[in-house]
Design an enzyme around this catalytic site. Sequence first.
Site, mmCIF file in Angstrom:
data_model
loop_
_atom_site.group_PDB
_atom_site.id
_atom_site.type_symbol
_atom_site.label_atom_id
_atom_site.label_comp_id
_atom_site.label_asym_id
_atom_site.label_seq_id
_atom_site.Cartn_x
_atom_site.Cartn_y
_atom_site.Cartn_z
ATOM 1 N N SER A 117 -27.068 -18.237 -30.834
ATOM 2 C CA SER A 117 -26.445 -17.723 -29.615
ATOM 3 C C SER A 117 -26.449 -16.199 -29.585
ATOM 4 O O SER A 117 -26.325 -15.541 -30.628
ATOM 5 C CB SER A 117 -24.996 -18.216 -29.533
ATOM 6 O OG SER A 117 -24.276 -17.553 -28.512
ATOM 7 N N TYR A 140 -28.445 -14.125 -23.114
ATOM 8 C CA TYR A 140 -27.770 -13.779 -21.866
ATOM 9 C C TYR A 140 -28.314 -12.422 -21.424
ATOM 10 O O TYR A 140 -28.236 -11.444 -22.180
ATOM 11 C CB TYR A 140 -26.257 -13.669 -22.065
ATOM 12 C CG TYR A 140 -25.531 -14.982 -22.160
ATOM 13 C CD1 TYR A 140 -25.331 -15.779 -21.030
ATOM 14 C CD2 TYR A 140 -25.024 -15.432 -23.378
ATOM 15 C CE1 TYR A 140 -24.659 -16.978 -21.117
ATOM 16 C CE2 TYR A 140 -24.339 -16.636 -23.472
ATOM 17 C CZ TYR A 140 -24.161 -17.404 -22.340
ATOM 18 O OH TYR A 140 -23.494 -18.598 -22.419
ATOM 19 N N THR A 166 -30.401 -18.274 -20.766
ATOM 20 C CA THR A 166 -29.363 -19.010 -20.036
ATOM 21 C C THR A 166 -29.312 -18.496 -18.600
ATOM 22 O O THR A 166 -29.086 -17.308 -18.363
ATOM 23 C CB THR A 166 -28.001 -18.847 -20.716
ATOM 24 O OG1 THR A 166 -28.051 -19.504 -21.990
ATOM 25 C CG2 THR A 166 -26.895 -19.479 -19.884
ATOM 26 N N LYS A 223 -32.626 -22.198 -19.698
ATOM 27 C CA LYS A 223 -31.556 -23.122 -20.064
ATOM 28 C C LYS A 223 -30.502 -23.151 -18.966
ATOM 29 O O LYS A 223 -29.955 -22.113 -18.589
ATOM 30 C CB LYS A 223 -30.904 -22.684 -21.382
ATOM 31 C CG LYS A 223 -29.765 -23.581 -21.841
ATOM 32 C CD LYS A 223 -29.187 -23.088 -23.155
ATOM 33 C CE LYS A 223 -28.059 -23.991 -23.639
ATOM 34 N NZ LYS A 223 -26.872 -23.905 -22.777
ATOM 35 N N HIS A 247 -24.210 -26.744 -19.312
ATOM 36 C CA HIS A 247 -23.417 -25.845 -20.163
ATOM 37 C C HIS A 247 -22.287 -26.612 -20.858
ATOM 38 O O HIS A 247 -21.174 -26.108 -21.020
ATOM 39 C CB HIS A 247 -22.861 -24.678 -19.341
ATOM 40 C CG HIS A 247 -22.810 -23.381 -20.094
ATOM 41 N ND1 HIS A 247 -23.802 -22.432 -20.006
ATOM 42 C CD2 HIS A 247 -21.896 -22.868 -20.964
ATOM 43 C CE1 HIS A 247 -23.491 -21.391 -20.761
ATOM 44 N NE2 HIS A 247 -22.346 -21.644 -21.369
#
Length: 349
Positions: A117, A140, A166, A223, A247
């Site tokens: 992440s 992100y 994402t 994603k 999510h």
Amino acid sequence: MSLPQNDPIDLSEIINLFDVERLAVGNMTEMAYEYVASGAADEFSLRWNRQALDAIKLNTRVLVDVGEIDTRTSLLGLDLPYPILIAPTAYHKIMHPAGELATAQGASTASAVYVVSSFTTTPLSEIARVATQPLWFQLYVRDDRELTRALIQEAEAQGCRALCVTVDTPVAGVRNRQQRVDFAMPDGVSTPHMADAFALTKSLTWKDIEWLQSFVKIPILLKGILNPDDADLAVQAGVSGIIVSNHGGRNLDTVPATIEVLPRIAETVNKRVPILMDGGIRRGTDVVKAIALGADAVLVGKPICFGLACGGAAGVSKVLTILRTELELAMALTGKATISSIDQSVIWQ
């Protein structure tokens, strides 16, 4: 908020992935547990992810030679021993003091790809040093595009083999359970690659995907795709893969379960790029169902976090080993000896 104590748990008590959550509760702070377990608002989508998988019935065949079960598959140039990846989840040090290092070690022991992440609490360089299996990186996109570029280049430099962008979080969802426990990072724990969660961009568009493709050297997956029209646009935009995800039910409540939208997206994509799916995977039968309905592989998030809380690297490895074993048994019992032979014929119509 204090760090978890993580007293030793007898991992032999973990028989399935529901056990791992039950045992993790006592080994996590309340705040950490609520962060991992919760969904958005009234948590309909969180529950539907699981309920929709439960509602799908399997169609068996007998007298098929299943003496050798082969779970191997290929994905974006990687030969995987089985089609289960670790989904990107944040803040692993609130679950276990070793954090993402333990997750990477558990993934390596279980021969699984770990998608790290952006909100890792351990620098990517340290994770890469202990990982012996491929790493992917979840991104992100930030308002500061140069910081975004630098983060991607760091991921590439550390050997990450794919970038999962994402695309479903221009804003965070209504997360009432986190609000009730006043979720905050403990003293001494930080996210070295994402200092400011509020710097995420609300203006991410297809033009930004084009911008990413102009310099990213590794495959890009999007994603958070739930709409077949978006899946088609993603393929047209030239991305390398799609991750069907809501999510974990944590953003917009009352969107459908991922397994429900998967067949429509698979029909639209029509094998032009690989499709992965996350959301509610807890059993080997769930993996069979996802592959039958169009996924090339699945990702598992919450159970990995609970396994980490139960036993660090060994807990993570235990979760993956259980799922892989259940997948092999489900394949044998549906008469499918290889991943490529799993199709919609295993779904009871």
